[in-house]
Design a protein around this motif. Structure first.
Motif, PDB file in Angstrom:
ATOM      1  N   LEU A  38       1.128  -0.962   0.158  1.00 28.19           N
ATOM      2  CA  LEU A  38      -0.112  -0.178  -0.085  1.00 28.19           C
ATOM      3  C   LEU A  38       0.676   0.822   0.126  1.00 28.19           C
ATOM      4  O   LEU A  38       0.299   2.337  -0.653  1.00 28.19           O
ATOM      5  CB  LEU A  38      -0.874  -0.021   0.859  1.00 28.19           C
ATOM      6  N   ILE A  39       1.814   0.721   0.741  1.00 30.84           N
ATOM      7  CA  ILE A  39       2.653   2.007   0.748  1.00 30.84           C
ATOM      8  C   ILE A  39       3.258   2.536  -0.393  1.00 30.84           C
ATOM      9  O   ILE A  39       3.638   3.872  -0.752  1.00 30.84           O
ATOM     10  CB  ILE A  39       3.556   1.700   1.440  1.00 30.84           C
ATOM     11  N   TYR A  40       3.521   2.069  -1.667  1.00 36.76           N
ATOM     12  CA  TYR A  40       4.403   1.618  -2.983  1.00 36.76           C
ATOM     13  C   TYR A  40       3.429   1.920  -3.908  1.00 36.76           C
ATOM     14  O   TYR A  40       4.011   2.899  -4.543  1.00 36.76           O
ATOM     15  CB  TYR A  40       4.995   0.632  -3.318  1.00 36.76           C
ATOM     16  N   LEU A  41       2.310   1.975  -3.222  1.00 35.97           N
ATOM     17  CA  LEU A  41       1.061   2.170  -4.689  1.00 35.97           C
ATOM     18  C   LEU A  41       0.562   3.898  -4.148  1.00 35.97           C
ATOM     19  O   LEU A  41      -0.560   4.308  -5.336  1.00 35.97           O
ATOM     20  CB  LEU A  41      -0.339   1.105  -4.042  1.00 35.97           C
ATOM     21  N   LYS A  42       1.021   4.075  -3.232  1.00 32.24           N
ATOM     22  CA  LYS A  42       0.469   5.299  -2.994  1.00 32.24           C
ATOM     23  C   LYS A  42       1.738   6.480  -2.972  1.00 32.24           C
ATOM     24  O   LYS A  42       2.295   7.355  -3.063  1.00 32.24           O
ATOM     25  CB  LYS A  42       0.591   5.461  -1.689  1.00 32.24           C
ATOM     26  N   GLY A  43       2.493   5.925  -3.573  1.00 33.38           N
ATOM     27  CA  GLY A  43       4.436   6.281  -3.084  1.00 33.38           C
ATOM     28  C   GLY A  43       4.539   6.894  -4.808  1.00 33.38           C
ATOM     29  O   GLY A  43       3.563   6.489  -5.495  1.00 33.38           O
ATOM     30  N   PRO A  44       5.830   8.243  -4.440  1.00 31.58           N
ATOM     31  CA  PRO A  44       5.459   8.878  -6.388  1.00 31.58           C
ATOM     32  C   PRO A  44       6.119   8.465  -7.181  1.00 31.58           C
ATOM     33  O   PRO A  44       5.641   8.393  -7.992  1.00 31.58           O
ATOM     34  CB  PRO A  44       6.958   9.435  -5.562  1.00 31.58           C
ATOM     35  N   LYS A  45       7.055   6.880  -7.503  1.00 31.21           N
ATOM     36  CA  LYS A  45       7.329   6.258  -7.977  1.00 31.21           C
ATOM     37  C   LYS A  45       6.143   5.463  -9.158  1.00 31.21           C
ATOM     38  O   LYS A  45       5.857   5.702  -9.703  1.00 31.21           O
ATOM     39  CB  LYS A  45       7.790   4.830  -7.893  1.00 31.21           C
ATOM     40  N   PHE A  46       4.988   5.001  -8.032  1.00 30.41           N
ATOM     41  CA  PHE A  46       3.789   4.085  -8.443  1.00 30.41           C
ATOM     42  C   PHE A  46       3.015   5.408  -9.286  1.00 30.41           C
ATOM     43  O   PHE A  46       2.201   4.971 -10.790  1.00 30.41           O
ATOM     44  CB  PHE A  46       3.495   3.673  -8.105  1.00 30.41           C
ATOM     45  N   LEU A  47       2.608   6.529  -8.503  1.00 29.45           N
ATOM     46  CA  LEU A  47       2.345   7.322  -9.532  1.00 29.45           C
ATOM     47  C   LEU A  47       2.343   8.012 -10.728  1.00 29.45           C
ATOM     48  O   LEU A  47       1.925   8.299 -11.792  1.00 29.45           O
ATOM     49  CB  LEU A  47       1.578   8.775  -8.339  1.00 29.45           C
ATOM     50  N   ILE A  48       3.686   8.026 -11.287  1.00 28.67           N
ATOM     51  CA  ILE A  48       4.831   8.659 -11.831  1.00 28.67           C
ATOM     52  C   ILE A  48       4.829   7.339 -13.309  1.00 28.67           C
ATOM     53  O   ILE A  48       3.996   7.921 -14.320  1.00 28.67           O
ATOM     54  CB  ILE A  48       6.169   8.690 -11.972  1.00 28.67           C
ATOM     55  N   TYR A  49       4.595   6.178 -12.947  1.00 29.26           N
ATOM     56  CA  TYR A  49       4.090   5.342 -13.424  1.00 29.26           C
ATOM     57  C   TYR A  49       3.150   5.130 -13.929  1.00 29.26           C
ATOM     58  O   TYR A  49       2.417   4.802 -15.530  1.00 29.26           O
ATOM     59  CB  TYR A  49       4.463   3.689 -12.989  1.00 29.26           C
ATOM     60  N   VAL A  50       2.020   4.945 -13.301  1.00 22.16           N
ATOM     61  CA  VAL A  50       0.408   5.082 -14.197  1.00 22.16           C
ATOM     62  C   VAL A  50      -0.111   6.603 -14.516  1.00 22.16           C
ATOM     63  O   VAL A  50      -0.138   6.131 -15.606  1.00 22.16           O
ATOM     64  CB  VAL A  50      -0.219   5.199 -12.864  1.00 22.16           C
TER      65      VAL A  50
END
Length: 588
Positions: A38-50
């Motif tokens: 959940l932390i990864y999904l809310k993190g900046p890297k995942f948001l940039i990927y999406v």
């Protein structure tokens, strides 16, 4: 010890307490697994990927669809598509430095939001115009003696060009600047994010045109425009929210060094000196430096506003190209740009040549899928090589691999089944040698399928003889039962093109990270803007090459010229690598 003694008198209480501790630790571990996810999904890297995936998917759909739409609008003729390509390439070539300078001068969140809004709004309005034109084409052609149709074509091309410029600004801002800050300037994390973004780009490059092509084929062009319109509206909202959240959770993105012009700085200094807070301005000694500056400042302020704006635009472009030239990674960036002057890729030129050599649409689609897989392999190889050998050596290994695979393409020019005929480029040779070459050419061109037209038939025939499908071009007059004399040449060509993509994408990622690491933050936008201009300039050259030698019999010459350009580009990188290693040894 006292607790255990007391507990021993209580029978199995110790066991019960231990089992509770074990149970709590297991529950804590179980909670930590979804918690970390959940932390990864809310993190900046995942948001940039999406956000990047949505943006790339929309760009790929739009670039594919607009080309087909323009061909359909102009009676299956390539004129509008050619004009659109020229306008897009010319605008980025001229405005690349200005776009990068705008990215440098403004806060990161404003640049990202403005670029995103302009891009999606332009595509949305353009889609609405196309829907109206497709729905009421006959009525529109009767208004103003057909001039309203010309106006609609012009509006579509301008809006599509604006969307491409905004997409260029967004790419520079996110993939060349935000990613560097998000990774905290950690080279390992930066390489991982670059590779992941490139993998997303490779996947969307195959799937997005296929998806919108199926919609256009199964429904209609109007429905296809509506599908793109809806996608851009949804994507605009999601990307805006994700980028805003990334900007909030990464405080370093809000810190950006200011960019001040020399003339503006001198104006501010002079104003502060002459208008001090209640202090009388002290006379400054008359020197050659401030005399020249005063004359220069007077010349600037005496010009009309429009001329001052034009002078500022020209000065910004000139300063941008100067900044690009003085970068330590200038040779590496130029080397990457030279790789754009090639016909050895899965574009319309190679596709058209493949059809003249008997390659079916289904087989070509399969080859494109395999090329996407090899491109993904290149991104994986980049991360492994960078960890083991370093970034500069990774570029050297990738260059050698790329050039080695392209040797197969050179061999295909002289292999059995190649249609290359040099006599078409030598009209003033004597009759005897012409007859001999003509005899050799006739033997080697038995497998080349005849296309409608005369002896000056271009590489792609007139669009009236083509069926446009979702992602393929099918010729009406290609005999289906005729087997070519030999497939060796075309097999070597595509084997070289597909395998070369491993080294190509690894080299591309290497140069991209070198630009990210070695360009100062205040010039990151303008230098990458000039890099985009160079890429478009070299891409224009390969179209000029095809216009100069358009026949399938000329394709072998284009292959050789392409390999020469690619070799020149990699040679520039070798020179950069030599200088970088020598500087490193000197510093140590």
């Amino acid at each position: 010890m006292s607790q255990r003694a007391d507990a021993s008198q209580c029978g199995g209480v110790v066991v019960e307490f231990e089992s509770d501790d074990i149970r709590d630790s297991r529950a804590k571990k179980a909670r930590s697994i979804p918690g970390s996810a959940l932390i990864y999904l809310k993190g900046p890297k995942f948001l940039i990927y999406v956000s990047g995936a949505l943006s790339m998917w929309g760009d790929r759909m739009w670039h594919f669809a607009i080309s087909v739409f323009l061909i359909e609008l102009y009676g299956r003729n390539l004129l509008l598509t050619a004009v659109f390509g020229l306008v897009v390439a010319g605008s980025v070539l001229l405005l690349g430095a200005l776009i990068g300078d705008w990215v440098d001068r403004n806060p990161r969140n404003k640049v990202a939001h403005a670029s995103l809004f302009i891009q999606n709004t332009s595509v949305t309005v353009c889609s609405i115009v196309l829907m109206l034109v497709f729905s009421y084409k006959q009525r529109i052609e009767q208004i103003w003696d057909g001039w309203l149709t010309v106006v609609c074509y012009t509006v579509v091309i301008i809006l599509a060009d604006v969307a491409n410029l905004a997409s260029t600004a967004l790419t520079i801002a996110i993939q060349r600047d935000w990613i560097v800050v998000i990774t905290g300037y950690n080279r390992g994390h930066l390489a991982g994010m670059n590779a992941t973004m490139r993998r997303i780009d490779q996947v969307t490059n195959i799937l997005a045109p296929l998806a919108v092509g199926q919609v256009m084929t199964l429904a209609s062009n109007v429905v296809g425009c509506g599908f793109i319109l809806g996608w851009n509206l949804v994507s605009l909202i999601v990307e805006f929210f994700f980028l805003s959240r990334v900007y909030r959770i990464v405080p370093a993105l809000s810190v950006k060094p200011p960019v001040v012009e020399e003339d503006q700085e001198y104006l501010q200094t002079t104003k502060r000196r002459s208008q001090g807070e209640g202090n009388v301005a002290q006379p400054q000694p008359l020197t050659e430096g401030n005399c020249n500056s005063s004359v220069h400042l007077k010349e600037i302020t005496d010009l009309p506003l429009c001329f001052r704006r034009f002078r500022w635009l020209v000065s910004t472009c000139k300063d941008g190209w100067r900044a690009y030239y003085r970068q330590p990674v200038f040779l590496a960036g130029m080397g990457l740009a030279f790789l754009y002057t090639t016909v050895l890729g899965f574009d319309c030129i190679t596709t058209g040549y493949a059809y003249t050599q008997g390659i079916s649409g289904s087989l070509l689609s399969l080859l494109m899928g395999v090329s996407a897989i090899t491109g993904l392999m290149g991104t994986v190889m980049f991360t492994r090589l960078r960890k083991t050998y370093g970034l500069v050596n990774t570029g050297i290994i990738s260059s050698c691999l790329h050039l080695g695979c392209l040797l197969l393409c050179v061999c295909s020019v002289f292999a059995p089944g190649s249609p290359m005929d040099l006599s078409l480029l030598m009209p003033y040779i004597n009759s005897n040698s012409s007859a001999e070459l003509g005899g050799m050419a006739s033997k080697r061109q038995k497998h080349t399928y005849p296309l409608t037209g005369g002896s000056n038939q271009p590489l792609l025939p007139d669009r009236s003889s083509i069926h446009w499908t979702n992602n393929t071009v099918l010729f009406d007059n290609v005999p289906s039962g005729t087997a070519p004399e030999s497939y060796i040449s075309i097999i070597l060509l595509f084997l070289g093109v597909i395998t070369a993509r491993i080294g190509l994408w690894s080299f591309d990622l290497t140069v991209t990270q070198l630009l990210q690491e070695n360009i100062c933050e205040s010039e990151r936008g303008v230098v990458n803007g000039v890099q985009s201009s160079m890429n478009y300039l070299m891409d224009l050259l390969h179209f000029i090459m095809v216009i100069s030698a358009p026949q399938p019999q000329h394709f072998g010459i284009l292959v050789i010229i392409s390999v020469l350009f690619i070799t020149t580009g990699h040679t520039m990188y070798f020179l950069y690598a030599h200088k970088a290693k020598r500087k490193r040894r000197h510093d140590t």
